[in-house]
Design an enzyme around this catalytic site. Structure first.
Site, mmCIF file in Angstrom:
data_model
loop_
_atom_site.group_PDB
_atom_site.id
_atom_site.type_symbol
_atom_site.label_atom_id
_atom_site.label_comp_id
_atom_site.label_asym_id
_atom_site.label_seq_id
_atom_site.Cartn_x
_atom_site.Cartn_y
_atom_site.Cartn_z
ATOM 1 N N GLY A 13 1.020 -1.210 0.021
ATOM 2 C CA GLY A 13 0.160 -0.081 -0.119
ATOM 3 C C GLY A 13 0.737 1.105 0.041
ATOM 4 O O GLY A 13 0.454 2.277 0.627
ATOM 5 N N ARG A 16 0.603 6.044 -1.760
ATOM 6 C CA ARG A 16 0.073 7.371 -1.238
ATOM 7 C C ARG A 16 0.181 7.425 0.269
ATOM 8 O O ARG A 16 0.358 6.142 0.826
ATOM 9 C CB ARG A 16 -1.286 7.619 -1.795
ATOM 10 C CG ARG A 16 -2.348 6.415 -1.695
ATOM 11 C CD ARG A 16 -3.537 7.001 -2.241
ATOM 12 N NE ARG A 16 -3.444 7.297 -3.652
ATOM 13 C CZ ARG A 16 -4.236 6.227 -4.380
ATOM 14 N NH1 ARG A 16 -4.755 5.162 -3.983
ATOM 15 N NH2 ARG A 16 -4.409 6.144 -5.858
ATOM 16 N N GLY A 17 -0.224 8.272 1.136
ATOM 17 C CA GLY A 17 -0.436 8.426 2.259
ATOM 18 C C GLY A 17 0.846 8.089 3.299
ATOM 19 O O GLY A 17 1.899 8.335 2.947
ATOM 20 N N ILE A 18 0.722 7.149 4.212
ATOM 21 C CA ILE A 18 1.872 6.935 5.247
ATOM 22 C C ILE A 18 2.921 6.039 4.431
ATOM 23 O O ILE A 18 3.939 5.952 4.614
ATOM 24 C CB ILE A 18 1.057 5.984 6.321
ATOM 25 C CG1 ILE A 18 0.171 7.290 7.187
ATOM 26 C CG2 ILE A 18 2.234 5.432 7.230
ATOM 27 C CD1 ILE A 18 -0.641 6.647 8.241
ATOM 28 N N LYS A 38 -2.013 -1.501 -5.482
ATOM 29 C CA LYS A 38 -2.667 -1.718 -6.809
ATOM 30 C C LYS A 38 -2.566 -0.657 -7.675
ATOM 31 O O LYS A 38 -3.103 -0.656 -8.849
ATOM 32 C CB LYS A 38 -4.350 -1.878 -6.152
ATOM 33 C CG LYS A 38 -4.576 -2.965 -5.445
ATOM 34 C CD LYS A 38 -5.950 -3.437 -5.170
ATOM 35 C CE LYS A 38 -6.408 -2.176 -4.274
ATOM 36 N NZ LYS A 38 -8.071 -2.521 -4.049
ATOM 37 N N ASP A 70 -2.131 -6.991 -5.137
ATOM 38 C CA ASP A 70 -3.183 -6.828 -4.371
ATOM 39 C C ASP A 70 -2.901 -7.862 -3.277
ATOM 40 O O ASP A 70 -2.564 -9.091 -3.513
ATOM 41 C CB ASP A 70 -4.243 -7.204 -5.412
ATOM 42 C CG ASP A 70 -5.691 -7.148 -4.473
ATOM 43 O OD1 ASP A 70 -5.622 -7.447 -3.022
ATOM 44 O OD2 ASP A 70 -6.822 -7.254 -5.200
ATOM 45 N N TYR A 164 -14.181 -3.532 12.055
ATOM 46 C CA TYR A 164 -12.911 -2.839 11.765
ATOM 47 C C TYR A 164 -11.930 -3.203 12.965
ATOM 48 O O TYR A 164 -10.826 -3.472 12.594
ATOM 49 C CB TYR A 164 -13.045 -1.330 11.541
ATOM 50 C CG TYR A 164 -11.568 -0.667 11.288
ATOM 51 C CD1 TYR A 164 -11.050 -0.914 10.191
ATOM 52 C CD2 TYR A 164 -10.989 0.506 12.135
ATOM 53 C CE1 TYR A 164 -9.651 -0.238 9.966
ATOM 54 C CE2 TYR A 164 -9.967 0.950 12.008
ATOM 55 C CZ TYR A 164 -9.173 0.871 10.738
ATOM 56 O OH TYR A 164 -7.949 1.493 10.760
ATOM 57 N N LYS A 168 -8.034 -4.558 12.871
ATOM 58 C CA LYS A 168 -6.779 -4.115 13.191
ATOM 59 C C LYS A 168 -6.129 -4.941 14.452
ATOM 60 O O LYS A 168 -4.940 -4.968 14.513
ATOM 61 C CB LYS A 168 -6.988 -2.694 13.444
ATOM 62 C CG LYS A 168 -7.376 -1.767 12.246
ATOM 63 C CD LYS A 168 -6.631 -1.946 11.287
ATOM 64 C CE LYS A 168 -5.341 -1.142 11.403
ATOM 65 N NZ LYS A 168 -4.376 -1.052 9.944
#
Length: 275
Positions: A13, A16-18, A38, A70, A164, A168
């Site tokens: 992943g 982007r982001g973290i 992805k 993925d 969720y 986690k």
């Protein structure tokens, strides 16, 4: 701290982001960074693809390998990890950053969405770690770092979005188990979580919108904390569930203002699962 130069870091992943921020932090230290995500093609709403991040990694001083991935696809995960290891001559760190979020309770959550969260969060930690294990065993500074919270069993974290939360927490519990299981191989396994909300697309589109972003921090704080952990000798820290700010404070950082997403004195929002 030992250096990241020529160390190979596989980030899920990471477009982007973290994930992107961790990739760039490692690249600035001269690491080889594998971006598994992805996003092969640009997204209409979200900036960043594996290719744009690979370009940024090279500009920052690292080597990059963008791979379409993925994390739900077992065969592809094993193939990509082997591909990365063969390309760079091994893997020193796995960062389980890919995530799926939907803050809904059991009554109104589609089973397909629960399956997605389970597969992208909990199952991916299991699958990616297992796939990377033969390569991590060969490294003299092997790390698995998953972005998941310390276990907090206060029922408020289960009441509104138990599905969720459990996916986690499963990431953290698997990490606790692997820390003990892989101790004999000298592989460090830890989890990292932000003290405050981090301003990312996931927050903007799935959780609270732009006004919430203003009360968060930039992903850079997580990147700096992740880099600190990954730079340490594997024997020095394993089985820990740590918070970004605590890691940096231990490194002597005292001023966190530059991490704010938006300048100002609005109170920062604590992240989920923290009292």
């Amino acid at each position: 701290m030992s250096t990241m130069k020529n160390r190979t870091v596989f980030i899920t992943g990471g477009s982007r982001g973290i994930g992107r921020a961790i990739a760039l932090a490692c690249a600035r230290q001269g690491a080889n960074v594998v971006i598994g995500a992805k996003s092969d093609e640009p997204h209409p709403k979200l900036p960043g693809t594996i290719h744009s991040v690979a370009k940024e990694i090279r500009q920052a001083g690292g080597q990059a390998l963008p791979l379409v991935l993925d994390v739900r696809d077992e065969k592809l995960v094993r193939q990509r990890i082997d591909e990365a290891a063969n390309h760079f001559g091994g893997i020193d760190a796995l960062v389980n950053n890919a995530g799926a979020i939907k803050l809904t309770g059991v009554e109104n959550l589609k089973v397909s969405r629960y399956d997605l969260m389970h597969q992208v969060n909990a199952r991916a930690v299991f699958l990616c770690s297992q796939a990377a294990l033969p390569w991590l065993k060969e490294s003299d500074q092997a790390h698995i770092l998953s972005l998941s919270p310390p276990l907090n069993l206060d029922t408020r974290w289960f009441a509104q979005y138990g599905p969720y939360t459990t996916t986690k927490y499963a990431m953290t519990m698997l990490s606790m188990g692997m820390a003990e299981e892989f101790r004999r191989y000298g592989i460090a396994v830890n989890t990292l979580w932000p003290k405050t909300l981090i301003a990312t697309a996931a927050i903007e589109f799935e959780v609270g919108g732009p006004q919430m972003m203003a009360q968060g921090r930039k992903p850079d704080i997580m990147a700096d904390a992740a880099l600190s952990i990954l730079s340490r000798p594997a024997a020095s820290m394993t089985g820990q569930s740590v918070i970004d700010e605590d890691v940096l404070r231990a490194d002597g950082v005292t001023d966190f203002e530059h991490y704010r997403y938006q300048a100002g004195d609005k109170p920062l929002l604590p992240d989920l699962f923290l009292d």
